[in-house]
Design a protein around this motif. Sequence first.
Motif, PDB file in Angstrom:
ATOM      1  N   ARG A  21      26.270  59.051   1.873  1.00 12.22           N
ATOM      2  CA  ARG A  21      24.926  60.525   1.435  1.00 12.22           C
ATOM      3  C   ARG A  21      25.819  61.303   0.937  1.00 12.22           C
ATOM      4  NH1 ARG A  21      20.223  59.640   3.087  1.00 12.22           N
ATOM      5  NH2 ARG A  21      19.786  61.585   1.816  1.00 12.22           N
ATOM      6  N   ASP A  22      24.829  61.664   0.044  1.00 11.54           N
ATOM      7  CA  ASP A  22      25.686  63.148  -0.744  1.00 11.54           C
ATOM      8  C   ASP A  22      23.603  64.445  -0.354  1.00 11.54           C
ATOM      9  OD1 ASP A  22      26.251  65.606  -2.093  1.00 11.54           O
ATOM     10  OD2 ASP A  22      26.959  64.338  -3.643  1.00 11.54           O
ATOM     11  N   PRO A  23      23.703  64.360   0.698  1.00  9.88           N
ATOM     12  CA  PRO A  23      22.628  65.328   0.960  1.00  9.88           C
ATOM     13  C   PRO A  23      21.912  66.521  -0.339  1.00  9.88           C
ATOM     14  CG  PRO A  23      23.195  64.943   2.653  1.00  9.88           C
ATOM     15  CD  PRO A  23      24.072  64.653   1.729  1.00  9.88           C
ATOM     16  N   ALA A  24      23.204  66.837  -0.493  1.00  7.97           N
ATOM     17  CA  ALA A  24      23.259  68.269  -1.395  1.00  7.97           C
ATOM     18  C   ALA A  24      22.950  67.764  -3.146  1.00  7.97           C
ATOM     19  CB  ALA A  24      24.770  68.353  -1.727  1.00  7.97           C
ATOM     20  N   ASN A  25      22.943  66.848  -3.617  1.00  9.51           N
ATOM     21  CA  ASN A  25      22.431  66.014  -4.407  1.00  9.51           C
ATOM     22  C   ASN A  25      21.846  65.125  -4.108  1.00  9.51           C
ATOM     23  OD1 ASN A  25      24.687  67.398  -6.497  1.00  9.51           O
ATOM     24  ND2 ASN A  25      25.879  66.121  -5.574  1.00  9.51           N
ATOM     25  N   ASP A  26      20.638  65.101  -3.747  1.00  8.41           N
ATOM     26  CA  ASP A  26      19.807  64.490  -3.333  1.00  8.41           C
ATOM     27  C   ASP A  26      18.689  64.751  -4.723  1.00  8.41           C
ATOM     28  OD1 ASP A  26      20.724  62.272  -1.309  1.00  8.41           O
ATOM     29  OD2 ASP A  26      19.152  62.929   0.103  1.00  8.41           O
ATOM     30  N   VAL A  27      17.543  64.319  -4.831  1.00  3.79           N
ATOM     31  CA  VAL A  27      16.418  64.450  -5.895  1.00  3.79           C
ATOM     32  C   VAL A  27      15.509  64.177  -4.495  1.00  3.79           C
ATOM     33  CG1 VAL A  27      14.496  63.899  -7.861  1.00  3.79           C
ATOM     34  CG2 VAL A  27      17.375  63.733  -7.655  1.00  3.79           C
ATOM     35  N   PRO A  28      14.710  65.175  -4.400  1.00  2.00           N
ATOM     36  CA  PRO A  28      13.980  64.997  -3.076  1.00  2.00           C
ATOM     37  C   PRO A  28      12.310  64.786  -3.579  1.00  2.00           C
ATOM     38  CG  PRO A  28      13.696  67.242  -3.372  1.00  2.00           C
ATOM     39  CD  PRO A  28      14.085  66.796  -4.515  1.00  2.00           C
ATOM     40  N   GLY A  29      11.142  63.719  -2.483  1.00  2.64           N
ATOM     41  CA  GLY A  29      10.414  62.890  -2.906  1.00  2.64           C
ATOM     42  C   GLY A  29       8.575  63.984  -2.946  1.00  2.64           C
ATOM     43  N   SER A  30       7.947  62.820  -3.658  1.00  2.00           N
ATOM     44  CA  SER A  30       6.564  64.288  -3.669  1.00  2.00           C
ATOM     45  C   SER A  30       5.111  63.084  -3.308  1.00  2.00           C
ATOM     46  CB  SER A  30       6.741  64.617  -4.786  1.00  2.00           C
ATOM     47  OG  SER A  30       6.734  63.829  -5.914  1.00  2.00           O
ATOM     48  N   VAL A  31       4.671  64.028  -3.223  1.00  2.00           N
ATOM     49  CA  VAL A  31       2.791  62.724  -3.511  1.00  2.00           C
ATOM     50  C   VAL A  31       2.618  63.102  -4.404  1.00  2.00           C
ATOM     51  CG1 VAL A  31       1.332  61.818  -2.462  1.00  2.00           C
ATOM     52  CG2 VAL A  31       3.127  61.709  -1.208  1.00  2.00           C
ATOM     53  N   TYR A  32       2.088  62.609  -5.870  1.00  2.00           N
ATOM     54  CA  TYR A  32       0.931  62.909  -6.539  1.00  2.00           C
ATOM     55  C   TYR A  32       0.137  62.706  -6.714  1.00  2.00           C
ATOM     56  CZ  TYR A  32       5.135  65.812  -9.431  1.00  2.00           C
ATOM     57  OH  TYR A  32       5.521  67.185  -9.789  1.00  2.00           O
ATOM     58  N   ILE A  33      -1.330  63.588  -6.754  1.00  2.00           N
ATOM     59  CA  ILE A  33      -2.475  62.484  -6.884  1.00  2.00           C
ATOM     60  C   ILE A  33      -3.118  63.162  -8.637  1.00  2.00           C
ATOM     61  CG2 ILE A  33      -5.010  63.322  -6.157  1.00  2.00           C
ATOM     62  CD1 ILE A  33      -1.899  64.525  -4.217  1.00  2.00           C
ATOM     63  N   LEU A  34      -3.652  61.901  -9.209  1.00  2.00           N
ATOM     64  CA  LEU A  34      -3.914  62.287  -9.915  1.00  2.00           C
ATOM     65  C   LEU A  34      -5.036  61.546 -10.766  1.00  2.00           C
ATOM     66  CD1 LEU A  34      -1.179  59.482 -11.757  1.00  2.00           C
ATOM     67  CD2 LEU A  34      -1.210  62.072 -11.196  1.00  2.00           C
ATOM     68  N   ASP A  35      -6.332  62.008 -11.671  1.00  2.00           N
ATOM     69  CA  ASP A  35      -7.649  62.069 -12.351  1.00  2.00           C
ATOM     70  C   ASP A  35      -7.843  60.064 -12.696  1.00  2.00           C
ATOM     71  OD1 ASP A  35     -10.285  61.406 -12.730  1.00  2.00           O
ATOM     72  OD2 ASP A  35     -10.366  63.484 -12.634  1.00  2.00           O
ATOM     73  N   GLY A  36      -7.853  59.538 -11.575  1.00  2.00           N
ATOM     74  CA  GLY A  36      -7.941  58.447 -12.606  1.00  2.00           C
ATOM     75  C   GLY A  36      -8.925  57.790 -13.590  1.00  2.00           C
ATOM     76  N   GLY A  37      -9.901  59.045 -14.094  1.00  2.00           N
ATOM     77  CA  GLY A  37     -11.161  58.558 -14.841  1.00  2.00           C
ATOM     78  C   GLY A  37     -10.153  59.613 -16.200  1.00  2.00           C
ATOM     79  N   SER A  38      -9.705  60.392 -16.192  1.00  2.00           N
ATOM     80  CA  SER A  38      -9.079  61.092 -17.241  1.00  2.00           C
ATOM     81  C   SER A  38      -7.548  60.866 -17.021  1.00  2.00           C
ATOM     82  CB  SER A  38      -9.539  62.694 -16.558  1.00  2.00           C
ATOM     83  OG  SER A  38      -8.605  63.202 -15.700  1.00  2.00           O
ATOM     84  N   ALA A  39      -7.187  60.062 -16.564  1.00  2.00           N
ATOM     85  CA  ALA A  39      -5.520  60.321 -16.535  1.00  2.00           C
ATOM     86  C   ALA A  39      -4.603  61.244 -16.580  1.00  2.00           C
ATOM     87  CB  ALA A  39      -5.414  59.743 -17.597  1.00  2.00           C
ATOM     88  N   THR A  40      -5.015  62.152 -15.639  1.00  2.00           N
ATOM     89  CA  THR A  40      -4.296  64.157 -16.086  1.00  2.00           C
ATOM     90  C   THR A  40      -4.276  64.100 -13.834  1.00  2.00           C
ATOM     91  OG1 THR A  40      -6.970  65.154 -15.177  1.00  2.00           O
ATOM     92  CG2 THR A  40      -5.729  64.538 -17.057  1.00  2.00           C
TER      93      THR A  40
END
Length: 351
Positions: free
Chosen positions: A229-248
Amino acid sequence: MNVRYVLFFLLSASIFTSCLGDTGNNPDPLELATVYVSNEGNFSDASGSITSYDPESGSSLQSAFEEANGRPLAGIIQSVKIRGERLYIVLNEANKIEVTEVGTLESIGTIEMSTTPTDFELINEEVGYVSNLYDGSVTVVNVQDFEETDTAIAVGSQPRSMVRLGNMVYVANSGSGSANTITVVNASSDTVMDTIEVGAGPAEIALDVSNRLWVVCSGKIAYDENWERDPANDVPGSVYILDGGSATVIDSIQTGGHPSDIALNNEGAEAYLIDEAVSVVDMNTYEVKEARFIDRTFSSIEYMPTEGRIYVGDSRGYSQNGQALIYELSGTAVDSFTVGIAPRIFHFIVN
């Protein structure tokens, strides 16, 4: 996730909501509920399985598909979708989709795939979409004839979870953490209509009752030349919330870790996110309101409205059976039962 039908409903980490049926605000009695647990299985043994559990009696049946059909699934479960009265089990290694009746798990047919499938989405009574891990495409299949067609739609790198909303199908392009897009496919024409940038490694999508898409982006875990493991070069995760009707994009939550699954409690406006622990997200403000709600991590999570409880899966690795645990919304564990190897998805069926 969060699909409601007249006779059945499904809530699962990677699974979406149809506008058909009721909204779940008046859930059926607990004694009418059945739980299916899809267990990924060990790759070398192709030992994917489904565990059936009765919350009222506490009894469970291991290898429920095998019991119903006299043969094993013989593959690695990548996803399972319940659509109407059919259950679609997506298996790689065997590269097929087993189609069964929901209530009995008895086989209706098998769709043999020429690719490595990762997810399934039903488009209409004849057509389904299958995301393919290694060639960056979505294949169109005939669900009445149980056949793969010649139509393939180019999406992004290593597509995984898919969600249909009306004529739009949202496809998460995970790229093993190197991709960061959601492809929007027009299901009426089998063409790409949009591409949305999100966090690194989108893999799971959940749809809530307000037609918002909750995209779990796992990021990327870095390793050095010695595969440490090389934590210094990790790309952290996330949660994105999208509007399903407008795809934004509506908003995003930077978790700092590597989230893997999410469960939505629409009635309570809470989302339960697996990361280094189970955290609670306010679905109205998009803020983490309790970072270590359950101070351990799991392989899968789902919320069961009929009980008002959270189900989580503990894989315990790929060499032994896993365990499902049941938590109250207070964070207190109240029950557990044995499942198969690497529990991946929970399905709550109301008969």
